[in-house]
Scaffold this active site. Sequence first.
Site, short mmCIF file in Angstrom:
data_model
loop_
_atom_site.label_atom_id
_atom_site.label_comp_id
_atom_site.label_asym_id
_atom_site.label_seq_id
_atom_site.Cartn_x
_atom_site.Cartn_y
_atom_site.Cartn_z
N GLY A 16 53.13 28.85 85.03
CA GLY A 16 54.45 28.91 85.64
C GLY A 16 55.61 27.95 85.69
O GLY A 16 56.29 27.73 86.36
N ARG A 69 50.44 50.55 76.56
CA ARG A 69 51.62 49.42 76.79
C ARG A 69 52.91 50.20 77.19
O ARG A 69 53.72 49.74 77.80
CB ARG A 69 51.77 48.73 75.42
CG ARG A 69 52.11 47.42 75.76
CD ARG A 69 51.68 46.25 74.62
NE ARG A 69 52.53 46.84 73.24
CZ ARG A 69 51.75 46.58 72.10
NH1 ARG A 69 50.65 45.68 72.04
NH2 ARG A 69 52.31 47.12 70.86
N ILE A 96 52.68 41.82 74.74
CA ILE A 96 53.61 42.16 73.64
C ILE A 96 54.58 43.27 74.36
O ILE A 96 53.97 44.37 74.82
CB ILE A 96 53.11 42.63 72.55
CG1 ILE A 96 52.25 41.63 71.84
CG2 ILE A 96 54.06 43.29 71.60
CD1 ILE A 96 51.13 41.94 70.76
N ASN A 111 62.77 34.37 75.36
CA ASN A 111 61.68 33.93 75.22
C ASN A 111 61.66 32.48 74.81
O ASN A 111 62.42 31.91 74.14
CB ASN A 111 60.88 34.74 74.12
CG ASN A 111 59.32 34.24 74.18
OD1 ASN A 111 58.63 33.90 75.27
ND2 ASN A 111 58.69 33.73 72.99
N HIS A 113 59.24 29.54 73.05
CA HIS A 113 58.24 29.43 72.08
C HIS A 113 57.66 27.90 71.79
O HIS A 113 58.58 27.16 71.55
CB HIS A 113 58.22 30.36 70.95
CG HIS A 113 57.04 30.36 70.02
ND1 HIS A 113 56.01 30.94 70.35
CD2 HIS A 113 56.65 29.50 68.83
CE1 HIS A 113 55.00 30.76 69.29
NE2 HIS A 113 55.47 29.91 68.46
N GLU A 178 60.56 21.72 77.07
CA GLU A 178 60.73 23.08 77.31
C GLU A 178 61.58 23.37 78.66
O GLU A 178 62.50 24.06 78.75
CB GLU A 178 59.18 24.05 77.62
CG GLU A 178 58.71 24.18 75.94
CD GLU A 178 57.46 24.99 76.28
OE1 GLU A 178 57.07 25.99 75.61
OE2 GLU A 178 56.89 25.09 77.55
#
Length: 204
Positions: A16, A69, A96, A111, A113, A178
């Site tokens: 986190g 899912r 996913i 998102n 990455h 990030e």
Amino acid sequence: MTDKRASLAVLCSGRGSNLQAILDAAKKRLIPARVAVVVSDRKDAKALSRALKAGVPAHFLDPRGFLTRHDYDCALVKLLKPYRVNLVCLAGFMRILSPVFVKAYAGRILNIHPALLPAFPGAHAVSEALSWGVKVTGVTVHFVDEKIDHGPIILQEPVAIHEGESEKHLLGRIHCVEHRLYPEAIKRVVAGKAKVRGRQVGKA
Ligand code: GRF
């Protein structure tokens, strides 16, 4: 007075640190948004305690309680509903997402990455970049669509790989980028400066 800031849901599975960067940016009012809720699919995720420490509701949604899912993601949509979320930020969420979730928040899921997409999608982006021998990798923040690490790109920043650099060291430098890039991308999206036209993302 009513709070006009955008409401974010942050979904995490682990440490986190990106959640923390978003929480800090929101607290300092560097972004016009607040974290309304944090959800994790792992009970021991440090992200949950970070949320609680910041006074943000934190939920563990156990995947073991669901057969598919799709069922899990329906429960996730239901869990987020009362928080009236404007934007969902995936921050190391190791699941996913199924179409039911992507449709529920169409165009409103981000998102982050740890590579320059479309290079090195998937869960091992940093080690794969090192093994491939690329000289430059980086960070991407993108909108989420139904394919993995695929949606339109909001921001990217390159990170040069040093000769002989360890994965741990590179990962640390990628994380630093990030933590700056994710709040910046959120700021752009909330300010309406990240409109999607096909694969292009910009002001118009
Ligand atoms: C980050 O490197 C992010 O790019 C990837 O998962 C990692 C999450 O790290 N999607 P943290 O949990 O935010 O520290």
